[in-house]
Design a protein around this motif. Structure first.
Motif, PDB file in Angstrom:
ATOM      1  N   PHE A 136      33.879  92.639   2.882  1.00  0.00           N
ATOM      2  CA  PHE A 136      34.117  91.213   2.722  1.00  0.00           C
ATOM      3  C   PHE A 136      34.275  90.876   1.249  1.00  0.00           C
ATOM      4  O   PHE A 136      33.460  91.273   0.415  1.00  0.00           O
ATOM      5  CB  PHE A 136      32.972  90.398   3.324  1.00  0.00           C
ATOM      6  CG  PHE A 136      32.978  90.373   4.826  1.00  0.00           C
ATOM      7  CD1 PHE A 136      33.838  89.538   5.510  1.00  0.00           C
ATOM      8  CD2 PHE A 136      32.133  91.201   5.552  1.00  0.00           C
ATOM      9  CE1 PHE A 136      33.862  89.511   6.894  1.00  0.00           C
ATOM     10  CE2 PHE A 136      32.151  91.182   6.934  1.00  0.00           C
ATOM     11  CZ  PHE A 136      33.018  90.337   7.598  1.00  0.00           C
ATOM     12  N   ARG A 187      28.841  88.370   3.347  1.00  0.00           N
ATOM     13  CA  ARG A 187      28.391  89.537   2.594  1.00  0.00           C
ATOM     14  C   ARG A 187      26.959  89.363   2.117  1.00  0.00           C
ATOM     15  O   ARG A 187      26.144  90.295   2.206  1.00  0.00           O
ATOM     16  CB  ARG A 187      29.323  89.787   1.406  1.00  0.00           C
ATOM     17  CG  ARG A 187      29.018  91.098   0.685  1.00  0.00           C
ATOM     18  CD  ARG A 187      30.092  91.453  -0.304  1.00  0.00           C
ATOM     19  NE  ARG A 187      30.099  90.565  -1.465  1.00  0.00           N
ATOM     20  CZ  ARG A 187      30.920  90.722  -2.507  1.00  0.00           C
ATOM     21  NH1 ARG A 187      31.815  91.698  -2.492  1.00  0.00           N
ATOM     22  NH2 ARG A 187      30.868  89.895  -3.522  1.00  0.00           N
ATOM     23  N   ARG A 192      27.645  90.995  10.333  1.00  0.00           N
ATOM     24  CA  ARG A 192      26.817  91.963   9.589  1.00  0.00           C
ATOM     25  C   ARG A 192      27.219  93.385   9.958  1.00  0.00           C
ATOM     26  O   ARG A 192      27.314  94.261   9.091  1.00  0.00           O
ATOM     27  CB  ARG A 192      25.335  91.754   9.912  1.00  0.00           C
ATOM     28  CG  ARG A 192      24.724  90.483   9.374  1.00  0.00           C
ATOM     29  CD  ARG A 192      23.213  90.532   9.593  1.00  0.00           C
ATOM     30  NE  ARG A 192      22.603  89.231   9.417  1.00  0.00           N
ATOM     31  CZ  ARG A 192      22.062  88.512  10.404  1.00  0.00           C
ATOM     32  NH1 ARG A 192      22.069  88.981  11.636  1.00  0.00           N
ATOM     33  NH2 ARG A 192      21.528  87.335  10.160  1.00  0.00           N
ATOM     34  N   HIS A 242      30.352  94.409   8.250  1.00  0.00           N
ATOM     35  CA  HIS A 242      30.104  94.705   6.837  1.00  0.00           C
ATOM     36  C   HIS A 242      29.454  96.083   6.667  1.00  0.00           C
ATOM     37  O   HIS A 242      29.802  96.827   5.752  1.00  0.00           O
ATOM     38  CB  HIS A 242      29.208  93.620   6.236  1.00  0.00           C
ATOM     39  CG  HIS A 242      28.881  93.840   4.794  1.00  0.00           C
ATOM     40  ND1 HIS A 242      29.795  93.620   3.779  1.00  0.00           N
ATOM     41  CD2 HIS A 242      27.743  94.269   4.176  1.00  0.00           C
ATOM     42  CE1 HIS A 242      29.235  93.902   2.600  1.00  0.00           C
ATOM     43  NE2 HIS A 242      27.998  94.297   2.821  1.00  0.00           N
TER      44      HIS A 242
END
Length: 268
Positions: free
Chosen positions: A72, A102, A137, A140
């Motif tokens: 991100f 992020r 999440r 990421h």
């Protein structure tokens, strides 16, 4: 709607940089009115998403296997918008940026990133921060998400017992209570971490967590912080109302009885 199609659709839109509004499959009148006010010219991608998903399931499409992390960017432009429930008034539109995603993912990494190639259980509605943050999440971290076909207590308890690779989960207190009532205590105790959000932790559930040494954390956050901005390990907490210290990078001040937050987890 909690389906693989919608979860993959949200991931694809974020990856392509196409902003979207996360909505339930059947929004009520107040929410529809709020969406029309905020986005009068928005396109409904539901039919296009269904067609693309059908083509992928039929083998006409291909799932990208990128070798680099999602990454991100440090952008403050909206990646998508969430709508609050409107429990204290009209539904409010909340933008969420890649920078927030992020920051939220990095703050949760040490405790909640599934270890050993495990998965995070997505059992919350993905049109709210609690559910959508699980997906973002995991993107990421380049991790896995486990999407249950049945969110009933017996089914979730069985899933956790049969799939030790599900290492973390985000739940609300009522879900965890029902899972424990269904005999899922041993499976929960063997997990890495369970994050409870969505409201206060009942005192009787708090005592069950401590008596059974369950790895359950109580989170404090909101749509504006894209999920938890603080979390407390309830095995060590003095009471069920504890939410721990703020995540790194989140500043907290009390001003005139109000809690004020500042940091990269909030939209600028």
């Amino acid at each position: 709607e909690l389906s693989a199609m919608h979860v993959m659709g949200a991931a694809a839109l974020v990856r392509l940089g196409i902003p979207f509004a996360a909505l339930p499959s059947e929004p009520d009148v107040r929410l529809r009115q709020a969406v029309e006010r905020e986005f009068p010219n928005a396109a409904d991608l539901t039919d296009s998403l269904k067609q693309a998903w059908a083509e992928w399931e039929d083998g006409a499409g291909r799932l990208s296997t990128a070798t680099q992390p999602f990454g991100f960017a440090d952008s403050t432009e909206p990646a998508f918008w969430l709508f609050t429930s409107g429990s204290t008034g009209e539904p409010k539109c909340v933008p969420v940026s890649p920078r927030q995603i992020r920051a939220a993912a990095e703050a949760a990494r040490d405790v909640f990133m599934p270890r050993g190639g495990g998965a995070w259980l997505l059992a919350l509605p993905p049109h709210h921060a609690g559910g959508l943050s699980v997906l973002m999440r995991s993107l990421h971290w380049r991790g896995a998400v486990r999407l249950p076909a049945d969110r009933g207590a017996d089914a979730l308890a069985a899933l956790l017992a049969q799939e030790p690779g599900v290492r973390t989960a985000s739940l609300v207190a009522a879900q965890l209570t029902r899972i424990l009532d269904a005999g899922g205590g041993a499976a929960v105790r063997n997990m890495q971490a369970v994050l409870l959000g969505g409201g206060p932790v009942p005192r009787d559930l708090f005592h069950r967590i401590q008596d059974q040494a369950l790895p359950v954390w109580s989170g404090y956050g909101m749509s504006e912080t894209f999920g938890m901005a603080a979390a407390a390990d309830l095995r060590e907490a003095e009471g069920p109302d504890r939410v721990g210290g703020a995540h790194p990078g989140v500043e907290v001040r009390l001003v005139g009885g109000e809690i004020r937050l500042r940091g990269k987890q909030l939209f600028e």
